[in-house]
Write an enzyme that holds these catalytic residues in place. Structure first.
Site, PDB file in Angstrom:
ATOM      1  N   ALA A 232      82.333  81.928  45.375  1.00 58.56           N
ATOM      2  CA  ALA A 232      81.803  82.864  44.380  1.00 58.56           C
ATOM      3  C   ALA A 232      82.480  84.225  44.523  1.00 58.56           C
ATOM      4  O   ALA A 232      83.127  84.528  45.530  1.00 58.56           O
ATOM      5  CB  ALA A 232      80.298  83.004  44.541  1.00 58.56           C
TER       6      ALA A 232
ATOM      7  N   GLY B  77      81.203  77.906  46.445  1.00 56.52           N
ATOM      8  CA  GLY B  77      81.155  77.358  45.100  1.00 56.52           C
ATOM      9  C   GLY B  77      82.322  76.452  44.787  1.00 56.52           C
ATOM     10  O   GLY B  77      82.205  75.521  43.983  1.00 56.52           O
TER      11      GLY B  77
END
Length: 255
Positions: free
Chosen positions: A61, A106
């Site tokens: 992220a 992520g």
């Protein structure tokens, strides 16, 4: 755009393009969801490759963006984050992740949304959120545990450590390790092979496996039974069986 879609030979390549590390900011997450919906709708896309480029898949992220999000804002945003990744996981067509370099946080969670993962020999995967005082929030605690088992998932999530390609292969986090220069080529070849297959049967197989994993065996068998019987109404089933009888196995040309 930070994510692009290119279509060739029935294969849609969803290409992350946010240099230098393909950090998954909110705009990129939302774009992933848009493209997941698009490849689901498009008849000319019969299989999908997730690709971050030659150097990195996705390093996680965008921490600089997340640093300024407070609790109330993240309560509102966290569903959108998960929904973006779930949209990729629920594409009803074969999806392969071509993983080079880092697939962390992520990025690892995005790779987990694929049906198959081909990793470069220089790949490093992990869920380092614990080092930020967090836990994975885009499906990592759920998809990772289902893929490699709860004990191995807890090892990665509790420690935040990165695993190299050979260990990732050993624990089942990736399915194949190849030289970095061959990752996309092999991923595209895998997808192209399936793109030439029976689209409805592939969709049924994916739905039966994925939905069955979420429920008890009897319900899973009911899901399988319904899809199996339903495929007898498809042209692909007619083509496949006729080809088998007339020409032998493995020679059907599906349309």
């Amino acid at each position: 755009m930070t994510v692009h879609l290119e279509v060739a030979e029935g294969v849609g390549t969803v290409r992350l393009d946010r240099p230098p590390m393909n950090a998954l900011d909110i705009a990129t997450q939302d774009r992933l969801r848009e493209l997941a919906d698009e490849v689901t709708r498009r008849d000319d896309v019969r299989a999908v490759v997730l690709w971050g480029g030659e150097k990195v898949f996705a390093a996680g992220a965008d921490i600089k963006e997340m640093q300024h999000i407070d609790h109330a804002a993240m309560v509102a945003r966290s569903r959108g984050l998960q929904d973006s990744f779930t949209a990729v996981a629920r594409v009803p067509k074969p999806v392969v992740a071509a993983v080079t370099g880092y697939a962390l946080g992520g990025g690892c969670e995005l790779a987990l949304c694929a049906d198959f993962r081909i990793a470069a020999d220089n790949a490093k995967l992990g869920q380092p959120e614990i080092l930020l005082g967090l836990i994975p929030g885009a499906g990592g605690t759920q998809r990772l545990a289902r893929l490699v088992g709860p004990s191995k998932a807890k090892d990665l999530i509790f420690t935040g450590r990165q695993v190299k390609a050979d260990e990732a292969l050993a624990i089942g986090l990736v399915d194949r390790v190849v030289p970095a220069a061959e990752v996309y080529e092999q991923a595209h070849a895998w997808a192209a092979r399936l793109a030439a297959g029976p689209a409805m049967a592939l969709r049924a197989a994916k739905e039966a496996v994925d939905s069955g994993l979420e429920t008890d065996i009897d319900t899973g068998l009911a899901i399988e039974r319904n899809w199996f019987a339903g495929l007898f109404a498809t042209e692909d089933r007619e083509i496949g069986m006729r080809s088998f009888v007339e020409d032998g196995p493995g020679k059907a040309k599906f349309v």
